[in-house]
Design a protein around this motif. Sequence first.
Motif, short mmCIF file in Angstrom:
data_model
loop_
_atom_site.label_atom_id
_atom_site.label_comp_id
_atom_site.label_asym_id
_atom_site.label_seq_id
_atom_site.Cartn_x
_atom_site.Cartn_y
_atom_site.Cartn_z
N LEU A 30 1.20 -0.74 0.14
CA LEU A 30 -0.09 0.35 0.09
C LEU A 30 0.85 1.12 0.11
CD1 LEU A 30 -2.48 -1.01 2.94
CD2 LEU A 30 -3.21 -1.26 -0.67
N THR A 31 2.16 1.00 0.41
CA THR A 31 2.68 2.57 0.71
C THR A 31 4.35 2.29 -0.34
OG1 THR A 31 4.45 1.89 2.43
CG2 THR A 31 1.93 2.68 3.03
N ALA A 32 4.18 1.14 -0.42
CA ALA A 32 6.02 0.39 -1.32
C ALA A 32 5.42 -0.29 -2.60
CB ALA A 32 6.80 0.34 -0.42
N PRO A 33 5.50 0.21 -3.95
CA PRO A 33 4.82 -1.14 -4.86
C PRO A 33 5.81 -1.38 -5.32
CG PRO A 33 4.26 1.39 -5.19
CD PRO A 33 5.23 1.79 -4.15
N GLY A 34 6.84 -1.45 -4.30
CA GLY A 34 8.33 -2.06 -4.98
C GLY A 34 7.89 -3.80 -4.66
N GLY A 35 6.76 -4.36 -3.79
CA GLY A 35 6.86 -5.62 -3.61
C GLY A 35 7.79 -5.26 -2.09
N PRO A 36 7.92 -7.25 -1.54
CA PRO A 36 8.69 -7.46 -0.82
C PRO A 36 9.99 -7.36 -0.63
CG PRO A 36 7.41 -8.80 -1.92
CD PRO A 36 6.93 -7.89 -2.49
N TRP A 37 10.33 -6.76 0.91
CA TRP A 37 12.06 -7.18 0.52
C TRP A 37 13.15 -8.58 0.23
CZ3 TRP A 37 14.39 -3.26 4.99
CH2 TRP A 37 13.85 -1.97 4.67
N THR A 38 13.72 -8.23 -0.51
CA THR A 38 14.22 -9.85 -0.78
C THR A 38 15.42 -9.36 -0.14
OG1 THR A 38 16.18 -8.24 -2.39
CG2 THR A 38 13.95 -8.85 -3.48
N MET A 39 16.01 -11.20 -0.35
CA MET A 39 17.07 -11.03 1.23
C MET A 39 17.99 -10.02 0.91
SD MET A 39 14.95 -13.82 2.64
CE MET A 39 14.42 -14.21 2.51
N GLU A 40 18.29 -9.95 -0.27
CA GLU A 40 19.88 -8.82 -0.47
C GLU A 40 19.33 -7.79 -0.26
OE1 GLU A 40 22.38 -7.44 -4.23
OE2 GLU A 40 19.98 -7.50 -4.37
N LYS A 41 18.01 -6.57 0.05
CA LYS A 41 17.70 -5.85 0.72
C LYS A 41 17.54 -5.83 1.57
CE LYS A 41 15.73 -1.20 0.99
NZ LYS A 41 15.98 -0.56 0.38
N TRP A 42 16.99 -6.94 2.09
CA TRP A 42 17.06 -7.03 4.10
C TRP A 42 18.46 -6.79 4.33
CZ3 TRP A 42 14.50 -7.07 8.13
CH2 TRP A 42 15.10 -7.69 9.49
N LYS A 43 19.53 -8.19 3.73
CA LYS A 43 20.69 -8.03 4.38
C LYS A 43 21.33 -6.64 4.42
CE LYS A 43 25.10 -9.66 3.28
NZ LYS A 43 25.66 -10.72 2.49
N ILE A 44 21.23 -5.92 3.15
CA ILE A 44 21.76 -4.34 3.29
C ILE A 44 21.31 -3.11 4.21
CG2 ILE A 44 22.12 -2.50 1.89
CD1 ILE A 44 22.16 -4.19 -0.41
N GLU A 45 20.39 -3.63 4.52
CA GLU A 45 19.57 -2.62 5.49
C GLU A 45 19.83 -3.04 7.17
OE1 GLU A 45 17.63 0.78 5.41
OE2 GLU A 45 18.66 0.44 3.95
N MET A 46 19.22 -4.92 7.12
CA MET A 46 19.94 -4.91 9.11
C MET A 46 22.07 -4.11 9.05
SD MET A 46 17.34 -5.59 10.41
CE MET A 46 16.98 -4.29 9.38
N THR A 47 22.74 -4.71 8.22
CA THR A 47 24.25 -4.57 8.47
C THR A 47 24.12 -2.61 8.80
OG1 THR A 47 24.58 -6.26 6.19
CG2 THR A 47 26.28 -4.32 7.02
N ARG A 48 23.56 -1.65 7.83
CA ARG A 48 23.31 -0.40 7.44
C ARG A 48 23.28 -0.67 9.81
NH1 ARG A 48 20.47 2.89 8.18
NH2 ARG A 48 18.51 1.59 7.98
N ILE A 49 22.50 -1.21 10.12
CA ILE A 49 21.92 -0.89 11.59
C ILE A 49 22.61 -0.88 12.35
CG2 ILE A 49 20.03 -1.49 13.47
CD1 ILE A 49 18.07 -1.34 10.85
#
Length: 575
Positions: A448-467
């Motif tokens: 509803l807010t992000a039409p790009g679809g669910p996060w891939t494992m790669e996207k999840w890894k990048i963001e969690m690594t950044r945090i």
Amino acid sequence: RGPSLQSSLRPPSSLSAKYLYCVDSSSSAVLVMPISAHTIIFLITATAMLSSMRPKRGHVACIFTFFSAIFCRFSLQLSILYSQMIESARPQLISISINPNSTVANDISAIWHSHHDSSICIRFKEGSRCPHPSLVGRLSGHGLVMLEWNTKQLQQQQQKTMSQGGDIDKEDKSSIVHCGSYKKSWVLPGMYFLEVLIIHCNDFGVNALSMGHNSTTSQSYDYRHECMEDPGRGRITADGATVAIGNEVHGVGDSSKGHWRYHTEAISSTTMQPLVTRYQPQGCRDSNQTLERCERVMKKTHHDSFSFVFRKYYDGSLEGKLLPFFANIILEPEIMSEIEKTFTDDIHPGDGQTVIVKAVNQLQEKLTAYDPSFKTRDKVCIVGASHSYHLAHALWRSNLGHNFFFTGFLKSPEALTADYFSKYRREQNCTTFVVAVGQWIASWAWLLTAPGGPWTMEKWKIEMTRIAQIFTTTSGGSEDKEHENTQLYFRSIHRNPIGDWISSCPPQDWRSTTVIDGYNFVLEKIVSGSNHPRVHLIDTRFITEPLWDATYDWCHLAPRVSQVEAIYIASKVLG
């Protein structure tokens, strides 16, 4: 067994003259040996040697008994040693029947239980439709045990071993099998029902991420159109499939710290029933939930018959043994009761954020009124959305909530910046953060807010690594100084049960076990890879996953499961 065996052992008179019965009460071992000519010669010769020393009348029988006992002891020990050598040299493989109605019944060549490896193994035929499936397995009996899956090479000696069902290798020479291990869990001996489900034909989660080859492709894989196998035909083990676990498995790591145990130990094969995984079929929402086809598979069977037992802290009632451990941080009952009224478990996607923000504001006011030093006291900040809110609620039910602060409804990990943590470090004096933000980004609501679809494992890894790097990198700036003594705990993401939107094709919600398990696998690798004293992982899966299908709303943990998780988290971050 033991002394009682000696008194109950009464060999028939027709055999007593031909057999020597050796009973060892200390080890409960019994050896029945035919009395050969060599045995008789040994006993008579030994007796005669001592008899030549002219013992007193009546002692000859005692001497004969003495040597018989020596002979028994020697034979028993030799027999036990021989049995142990054979047992260790030959792994036990017990065949398990395949469910003929499963979607992959024709693709499976064998299922077996390996006592030696403490695992359930499944071999898919060469050229099968699903050579690398996503699987979920659970044992139910004296307790609940989840299987941890991996793909491995079958050992040559195992391929040729005969099991109860025949040669497990006779149909297929393929050597790749999928094994679900219970070796890390705390498992009591006994008979257990076995249920193994296939979730996805193509495992794009843990299996793909851990295989090593093409890991980059696996991480970036767009799984939005991957359909689950039909949950109505997803069970690949036959009705009533069982495994026998002979010895207690003590386990290792987090999984050994406790388990869900049947409410009574007086359980037998006649009273025990399998805990069948609940799921929500298509067209079973709202008023349709009462339809027979819906209610039959959606209802809880005996999920509530299990209570959690922590191994380290106590063996019994949660309330009676564990709360005194936190006695110095318990609010007065009347204050706790008043604050708890702020919370409600009735959180819906439409109004959840409004309710939670209102609850946080009221809680802040009440705590400050009760104790003006609340804002300046060191606290643990809970970061996330509704699952984290329910954790905060469970902490209050455990009289521990005043040590924690829920930061408010947060959907996306992208909002977790250095400024975000600095704000709560200054305003609420949060010295520790417990972060879990893996639900919204794979949910129907995310689109509803992000039409790009669910996060891939790669996207999840990048963001969690950044945090994680916010807490591990120091460049000398003022913000780095603020985080110098602040601790970050990632909490494992909760599994979602098989709801109708998750199992629809194409899926309308992507929070399947395949996705959530993949997210948790990535978290483990990030934390272990950082090897930093201020970045941690609280793995609560040994608490939450055995009852992953017992949620009250097809999303959030059952309150009693959430409360056990809260106690464990509190012991990790406060203890």
